[in-house]
Scaffold this active site. Structure first.
Site, PDB file in Angstrom:
ATOM      1  N   HIS A  14      18.915   6.276  14.342  1.00  0.00           N
ATOM      2  CA  HIS A  14      20.227   5.626  14.325  1.00  0.00           C
ATOM      3  C   HIS A  14      20.955   6.033  13.057  1.00  0.00           C
ATOM      4  O   HIS A  14      20.345   6.270  12.014  1.00  0.00           O
ATOM      5  CB  HIS A  14      20.136   4.103  14.473  1.00  0.00           C
ATOM      6  CG  HIS A  14      19.561   3.350  13.322  1.00  0.00           C
ATOM      7  ND1 HIS A  14      20.311   2.975  12.221  1.00  0.00           N
ATOM      8  CD2 HIS A  14      18.311   2.873  13.093  1.00  0.00           C
ATOM      9  CE1 HIS A  14      19.550   2.296  11.379  1.00  0.00           C
ATOM     10  NE2 HIS A  14      18.323   2.229  11.869  1.00  0.00           N
ATOM     11  N   ASP A  30      16.869   3.889   5.573  1.00  0.00           N
ATOM     12  CA  ASP A  30      16.989   3.235   6.871  1.00  0.00           C
ATOM     13  C   ASP A  30      18.437   3.411   7.339  1.00  0.00           C
ATOM     14  O   ASP A  30      19.296   2.655   6.914  1.00  0.00           O
ATOM     15  CB  ASP A  30      16.613   1.759   6.748  1.00  0.00           C
ATOM     16  CG  ASP A  30      16.789   0.978   8.035  1.00  0.00           C
ATOM     17  OD1 ASP A  30      16.991   1.602   9.093  1.00  0.00           O
ATOM     18  OD2 ASP A  30      16.741  -0.265   7.974  1.00  0.00           O
ATOM     19  N   GLU A  71      22.668   0.205  15.347  1.00  0.00           N
ATOM     20  CA  GLU A  71      21.335  -0.394  15.410  1.00  0.00           C
ATOM     21  C   GLU A  71      21.249  -1.629  14.537  1.00  0.00           C
ATOM     22  O   GLU A  71      20.616  -2.629  14.915  1.00  0.00           O
ATOM     23  CB  GLU A  71      20.286   0.636  14.970  1.00  0.00           C
ATOM     24  CG  GLU A  71      18.839   0.218  15.207  1.00  0.00           C
ATOM     25  CD  GLU A  71      18.196  -0.525  14.038  1.00  0.00           C
ATOM     26  OE1 GLU A  71      17.062  -1.008  14.194  1.00  0.00           O
ATOM     27  OE2 GLU A  71      18.835  -0.645  12.962  1.00  0.00           O
ATOM     28  N   GLU A  72      21.881  -1.579  13.373  1.00  0.00           N
ATOM     29  CA  GLU A  72      21.741  -2.650  12.384  1.00  0.00           C
ATOM     30  C   GLU A  72      22.406  -3.953  12.810  1.00  0.00           C
ATOM     31  O   GLU A  72      22.183  -4.995  12.189  1.00  0.00           O
ATOM     32  CB  GLU A  72      22.300  -2.198  11.034  1.00  0.00           C
ATOM     33  CG  GLU A  72      21.572  -1.017  10.396  1.00  0.00           C
ATOM     34  CD  GLU A  72      20.158  -1.339   9.951  1.00  0.00           C
ATOM     35  OE1 GLU A  72      19.737  -2.498  10.110  1.00  0.00           O
ATOM     36  OE2 GLU A  72      19.475  -0.437   9.446  1.00  0.00           O
ATOM     37  N   ASP A  90      12.393   5.519  12.859  1.00  0.00           N
ATOM     38  CA  ASP A  90      13.077   4.537  12.014  1.00  0.00           C
ATOM     39  C   ASP A  90      12.197   4.151  10.829  1.00  0.00           C
ATOM     40  O   ASP A  90      10.986   4.338  10.835  1.00  0.00           O
ATOM     41  CB  ASP A  90      13.433   3.298  12.837  1.00  0.00           C
ATOM     42  CG  ASP A  90      14.631   2.544  12.308  1.00  0.00           C
ATOM     43  OD1 ASP A  90      15.052   2.801  11.154  1.00  0.00           O
ATOM     44  OD2 ASP A  90      15.164   1.681  13.039  1.00  0.00           O
ATOM     45  N   HIS A 134      17.621  -1.920   2.803  1.00  0.00           N
ATOM     46  CA  HIS A 134      18.839  -2.730   2.919  1.00  0.00           C
ATOM     47  C   HIS A 134      19.344  -3.133   1.538  1.00  0.00           C
ATOM     48  O   HIS A 134      19.742  -4.279   1.305  1.00  0.00           O
ATOM     49  CB  HIS A 134      18.612  -3.956   3.799  1.00  0.00           C
ATOM     50  CG  HIS A 134      18.491  -3.628   5.258  1.00  0.00           C
ATOM     51  ND1 HIS A 134      18.893  -4.489   6.253  1.00  0.00           N
ATOM     52  CD2 HIS A 134      18.040  -2.519   5.904  1.00  0.00           C
ATOM     53  CE1 HIS A 134      18.675  -3.936   7.435  1.00  0.00           C
ATOM     54  NE2 HIS A 134      18.154  -2.729   7.240  1.00  0.00           N
TER      55      HIS A 134
END
Length: 355
Positions: free
Chosen positions: A65, A181, A213-214, A236, A319
């Site tokens: 992604h 990510d 995706e997130e 991922d 993140h």
């Protein structure tokens, strides 16, 4: 191009959920350079199909992604600062005191920082600092007031994305960046396409990257429906826990075998195939019991059910602006994915699907 340079190029691109264009453009250019013709789903996912010459060959989908976590401007205050809503999951403790870029509707880039209360202003107040809500964190572009911010084209709905430099760790074994990510996955699919460019396989491959995706695995729902695979492999990155006293996800321990996460349980046929393939390819693996999901969670529920899994790595502090990840873990995952794809044929796919 050296591996570090490829990682740096992808991780320094700023592209959050719903604003994946810069990464998509990068992937498209590289796919075309490798001789592929990319196509797109209705939300902006990008994929290439490498068709097999075998009649009725199984269809295998490999998907990263493109989006990283970010923010969207929800309001502009009278003093010219902004408030936001998150795009993806954020720990409020890692947001303050960081630098971001705000992208206006016309593409103008505005430097922005997040404000934190200095200790000087707390002295004598008796106030104990509290964990802020994301909606209360100050995003500051150094404008005098709301009118000046508007003059620079800033409006509700503008996107705010972390800005960092990707660097090598002192020991040369790890890389520090934002957005591993999931630029990990983006690099994995490009490397796979290059590896397969001159190979004929008994399976048809659909290789590319999803959007959004997130914010709920949205792109995978669309692309899996469009391309109708027999098997689905997400690529991922997941959070490492090794610096928090947990053995679940350790840097340097190889690619992950993700038997379980809250949105997906690996089917027995897929589990046996992965274990056998890893053993045959002599790949370093670690079992990973995940607390979050990947696009496999959406894909396996599509089209009546698609056996799925995730070929992943772990990274510390995902993140956030500063993620640490291991170079050899990437290489182990790369070897694993190549072994998986080159091991598949009609009989093997039928065996995996025979639950």
């Amino acid at each position: 191009m050296e591996l570090f340079d490829k990682v740096k190029a992808l991780t320094e691109i700023q592209a959050t959920s719903g604003f994946e264009g810069p990464v998509r453009d990068y992937l498209k250019a590289r796919m075309v350079e490798l001789g592929y013709q990319p196509e797109f789903d209705g939300l902006g996912g990008i994929f290439v199909t490498k068709a097999s010459k075998v009649e009725n060959a199984p269809r295998i989908m490999v998907a990263a992604h493109m989006d990283e976590v970010g923010f969207m401007v929800s309001s502009i205050k009278a003093d010219g600062t902004f408030r936001v809503v998150p795009l993806g999951g954020w720990n409020p403790l890692v947001v303050s005191g960081q630098r971001f870029t705000l992208f206006t509707r016309t593409g103008k880039k505005i430097p922005v920082v997040t404000g934190g209360l200095p200790p000087h202003l707390l002295r004598g107040t008796g106030v104990t600092p509290q964990i802020p809500a994301i909606s209360d964190i100050i995003f500051d572009g150094a404008f005098e007031n709301a009118a000046e911010a508007a003059e620079f084209g800033i409006a509700q709905g503008d996107l705010i994305i972390p800005e960092t430099e990707t660097i090598l760790s002192a020991n040369g074994k790890n890389i520090i960046s934002k957005a591993w990510d999931n630029r990990y996955g983006c690099l994995m699919i490009l490397e796979l396409l290059e590896f397969l460019a001159d190979k004929e396989l008994p399976v048809t491959l659909i290789i590319g990257a999803n959007v959004q995706e997130e914010v709920g695995l949205r792109g995978a729902k669309v692309s899996t429906t469009k391309f109708n695979p027999d098997l689905f492999f997400a690529v991922d990155c997941s959070p490492a826990s090794d610096t928090f006293g947990d053995d679940n996800g350790r840097l340097g321990e190889g690619t992950t075998l993700r038997f379980f996460d809250p949105g997906h349980i690996m089917l027995p046929g897929m589990k046996n195939f992965l274990l056998d393939t890893a053993n045959h390819a002599k790949v370093k693996t670690q079992v990973y019991m995940a607390k979050g999901g990947t696009d496999a969670g959406a894909a396996h529920l599509a089209n009546g059910g698609v056996p799925s899994t995730t070929i992943g790595v772990v990274a510390r502090y995902i993140h956030s602006h500063q993620t640490i990840f291991n170079i050899d873990d990437f290489l182990q995952a790369q070897t694993f994915l190549r072994a998986i794809i080159t091991s598949l044929n009609t009989e093997k796919v039928a065996e995996i699907k025979n639950y």
